[in-house]
Design an enzyme around this catalytic site. Structure first.
Site, mmCIF file in Angstrom:
data_model
loop_
_atom_site.group_PDB
_atom_site.id
_atom_site.type_symbol
_atom_site.label_atom_id
_atom_site.label_comp_id
_atom_site.label_asym_id
_atom_site.label_seq_id
_atom_site.Cartn_x
_atom_site.Cartn_y
_atom_site.Cartn_z
ATOM 1 C CG ASP A 50 -1.938 1.201 1.321
ATOM 2 O OD1 ASP A 50 -1.893 2.189 0.286
ATOM 3 O OD2 ASP A 50 -2.538 1.113 2.275
ATOM 4 C CG ASP A 97 -3.363 3.828 -3.581
ATOM 5 O OD1 ASP A 97 -4.210 3.040 -4.287
ATOM 6 O OD2 ASP A 97 -3.814 4.766 -2.726
ATOM 7 C CD GLU A 98 -5.092 -0.668 -1.465
ATOM 8 O OE1 GLU A 98 -5.316 -1.072 -0.112
ATOM 9 O OE2 GLU A 98 -6.290 -0.396 -1.824
#
Length: 253
Positions: free
Chosen positions: A24, A119-120
């Site tokens: 993350d 973003d993950e």
């Protein structure tokens, strides 16, 4: 087979080695802006699609979050909480560049990578454990964190979570933000759940919390201890209850 066991309440905790890693990128858009503009580092930063009187925050740096600024908050309210807030318009090409770098780093360990968002991402080490990645996953996690700083920029921080399934890996990644690294297994599962609230669990918002409360379940530990039949018949009124029974124990659903 797991579903059948779950229905009869026979399923114990998953005791296999945790081989799922959740990555993350912390406060992605705001952190990327701080990396690109050194003068913004350490300052409260917000990102919006287009700056206007009625715009809202779509990303906030940790400095802004500590002042009470949240995603979705209006610009005017945010400025009241943080008069020094720097609001920037989003820059998608910049974020996509970092996304590509993160993907490249993750896929250098195994092709079994799934990006959940910009973003993950999730790395599954099952297929390469015996051939390529025999090191402890914690070591690999720290290496990925270091590579983000060296290959993208020193202001880039990520949270890393390790678990036997995607749910627990994501849970681990959220335990110590920003820049944390944690692992959850059958050995520490009870102690981790004992420190959490129901709404800390991914997928449990207020609506599901109310359903659980109505069935006498108020904590993650009580949620774990509930039978699959109770979750299926009293709480979720569907096989979703079996899914939660398995997920909480570290099995992939």
């Amino acid at each position: 087979h797991l579903a059948t066991q779950a229905r009869w309440g026979e399923l114990g905790l998953n005791t296999e080695e945790p081989l799922i890693m959740h990555i993350d990128l912390n406060s992605a858009f705001a952190t990327i802006e701080q990396q690109a503009r050194p003068s913004l580092r350490g300052r409260p930063v917000g990102v919006t699609n287009r700056i206007s009187y009625n715009c809202c925050v779509i990303a906030a740096s940790y400095e802004a979050k500590r002042l009470g600024i949240k995603v979705g908050m209006g610009y005017q309210e945010a400025k009241m909480l943080a008069p020094d807030l720097v609001m920037l318009e989003s820059d998608p090409p910049k974020y996509h560049h970092v996304y590509q770098k993160l993907c490249s780093i993750m896929k250098s360990y195994t092709p079994d990578v799934v990006m959940k968002s910009i973003d993950e991402g999730v790395i599954d080490f099952h297929s390469t454990r015996q051939t390529l990645n025999k090191r402890p996953l914690q070591d690999i996690g720290y290496e990925i964190k270091a590579r983000m700083k060296s290959e993208v920029g020193k202001w880039m921080t990520i949270n890393v979570g390790i678990g036997p399934n995607r749910f627990l890996a994501k849970t681990a990644a959220g335990l110590h933000k920003p820049d944390g690294l944690d692992a959850i297994s059958h050995k520490n599962l009870h102690s981790i759940y004992g420190k959490m609230q129901l709404t800390d669990l991914t997928g449990i918002a207020r609506h599901y919390e109310a359903r659980l409360n109505a069935a006498g379940i108020f904590t993650p530990l009580q949620f774990l201890e509930a039978s699959s039949e109770k979750l299926r018949k009293q709480v979720f009124h569907s096989v979703v209850g079996d899914d939660w029974y398995q997920r909480l124990r570290g099995y992939e659903v």
